[in-house]
Motif scaffolding. Structure first.
Motif, PDB file in Angstrom:
ATOM      1  N   LEU A   1      -2.725   6.780   5.621  1.00 21.52           N
ATOM      2  CA  LEU A   1      -2.706   5.313   5.526  1.00 21.52           C
ATOM      3  C   LEU A   1      -3.052   4.644   6.857  1.00 21.52           C
ATOM      4  O   LEU A   1      -3.045   3.411   6.942  1.00 21.52           O
TER       5      LEU A   1
ATOM      6  N   ILE B   1       0.829  -1.224   0.000  1.00 26.22           N
ATOM      7  CA  ILE B   1       0.000   0.000   0.000  1.00 26.22           C
ATOM      8  C   ILE B   1       0.854   1.260   0.000  1.00 26.22           C
ATOM      9  O   ILE B   1       0.325   2.382   0.124  1.00 26.22           O
TER      10      ILE B   1
ATOM     11  N   GLN C   1      -5.935   2.000   6.860  1.00 31.87           N
ATOM     12  CA  GLN C   1      -5.562   0.812   6.095  1.00 31.87           C
ATOM     13  C   GLN C   1      -4.585  -0.067   6.883  1.00 31.87           C
ATOM     14  O   GLN C   1      -4.685  -1.298   6.879  1.00 31.87           O
TER      15      GLN C   1
ATOM     16  N   LYS D   1      -6.369  -2.029   9.591  1.00 35.62           N
ATOM     17  CA  LYS D   1      -7.085  -3.183   9.017  1.00 35.62           C
ATOM     18  C   LYS D   1      -6.118  -4.330   8.723  1.00 35.62           C
ATOM     19  O   LYS D   1      -6.417  -5.502   8.952  1.00 35.62           O
TER      20      LYS D   1
END
Length: 418
Positions: free
Chosen positions: A393, A287, A396, A399
């Motif tokens: 970020l 990512i 994300q 998660k």
């Protein structure tokens, strides 16, 4: 765990910690010498298998099955313990018996000696931080070093010796243990004995049994359960060692010294050793988090209390089942012998002896350990990951940490100098 970091990936270590192949998983795992000697006394070859010296163990086990059966030694032992000494003397074949003693003593002595040497080799491999290859793909098999539950291995061998070894990844060992068990069970009429025992026809059991072959079974059965349990422990420990080295080498190859800007966020999370650690790292990189902003390092846990039961993620081989399984072996042998003259027969008394001996051995170990004992080994935080990234970020990353089975995480608050 390693006494020092591995200095260079180009240095070839002189000692190895372990190896995985299509034939199975093996490691130079330190074991208590007197326990190895005990298993050799119970059945020559078992002490060497306990240490991972499988070829040596196979040779001695075949020797035991051949020479012991030719000497009628098991039958002589059973008659002697029942007080029928004259019959015991008649049963023993002196020529084979004299061949037996030297190798029997050698197996005990050599297993003790080998346990000491393996422990030395393990320490030297730790000093060098020797690498371990975590997987191997061949035409015959796909072998992956992963975390397993030692109790599942023990239960499979409880159902049929050899299955626990296959679960642990020891393909050749599991195959041979299965073969020995089937052969000895066939020679001893064990399957029919089992059936008639639970049908309550104890007289038929006493008539059909072959004492000489049946008395091999208690030691083989108890050892198969115990060895499957310890084989999984060693495999799990090898996994931890391999991942620790990977994380340390990774840390050495990346620069960690970065200044945190105002639009940056730091997140710290803890994990147990598992494939999820490396999966989480790769997901963070995917990512857009730079590699150098991800610090992943193993923790040095403080010494834990002695415990009875190992678990999937807290396996270190320091439980009290060594003494319990030794007691179970003795109890099963005695129960099988005296079961020939008692009402319930050798099968039932053998199982009762296994349970009783296991319980007695466990109680003795608990008494020796006094108040330093816990029932279950606690979970430990084994790896810490610290990531620095753009604050956009953050969600994300959280998660990813949750899906990667993180034990917990912390978003570090940013402090602004006034």
């Amino acid at each position: 765990m390693p006494h020092q970091r591995f200095q260079s990936a180009n240095i070839k270590p002189r000692y190895t910690k372990g190896l995985i192949s299509a034939l199975g998983v093996n490691s130079a795992y330190p074991r208590i010498p007197w326990i190895a000697a005990w298993w050799s006394a119970a059945f020559p070859g078992f002490g060497h298998m306990f240490l991972g010296k499988y070829l040596h163990g196979f040779i001695l086990i075949i020797w035991e099955l051949v020479v012991n059966s030719q000497a009628n030694l098991n039958k002589g032992i059973a008659l002697s313990m029942l007080g029928r000494f004259e019959e015991a003397k008649i049963q023993i074949n002196e020529d084979w018996f004299l061949l037996y003693m030297a190798v029997y003593v050698y197996s005990i002595w050599d297993s003790y000696r080998c346990a000491v040497e393996v422990a030395k080799s393990h320490v030297l491999a730790e000093v060098e931080d020797a690498p371990v290859t975590p997987s191997e793909v061949t035409f015959f098999d796909v072998v992956i070093l992963d975390k397993k539950n030692p109790w599942i291995g023990a239960i499979w061998s409880l159902l049929s010796p050899g299955l626990g070894q296959l679960y642990a990844g020891s393909t050749v060992v599991g195959t041979l243990v299965l073969a020995w068990w089937i052969y000895v069970a066939y020679k001893a009429e064990a399957v029919r004995m089992w059936l008639y025992s639970f049908l309550g026809d104890y007289n038929a059991v006493a008539e059909m049994v072959d004492w000489q072959w049946f008395l091999f079974m208690p030691s083989m059965y108890a050892f198969a359960i115990y060895q499957a349990y310890t084989a999984v422990i060693e495999s799990n420990t090898l996994y931890d060692i391999e991942q620790i080295r990977y994380l340390r080498v990774r840390d050495e190859n990346l620069s960690q010294q970065k200044t945190v800007a105002n639009n940056k966020v730091q997140i710290i999370a803890t994990f147990e050793h598992s494939p999820f650690v490396e999966i989480v790292i790769h997901e963070m990189e995917k990512i857009g988090v730079p590699k150098e902003n991800i610090v992943a390092m193993p923790l040095e846990n403080l010494k834990a209390s002695t415990h009875i039961l190992d678990s999937l993620h807290s396996v270190d081989g320091r439980s009290l089942l060594d003494g319990a399984m030794l007691g179970g072996t003795i109890g099963m042998v005695l129960g099988s012998i005296y079961g020939f003259v008692l009402y319930l027969g050798p099968i039932i008394w053998g199982l009762l002896g296994l349970i009783g001996g296991f319980t007695l051995g466990l109680l003795i170990e608990i008494a020796i350990s006094k108040g330093q004992l816990k029932l279950f080994s606690p979970k430990k935080s084994e790896v810490i990951i610290q990531v620095t990234c753009n604050d956009t970020l953050q969600e994300q990353l959280i998660k990813i940490l949750k899906s990667g089975k993180a034990m917990g995480y912390l978003v570090v608050p940013q402090r602004i100098d006034v």
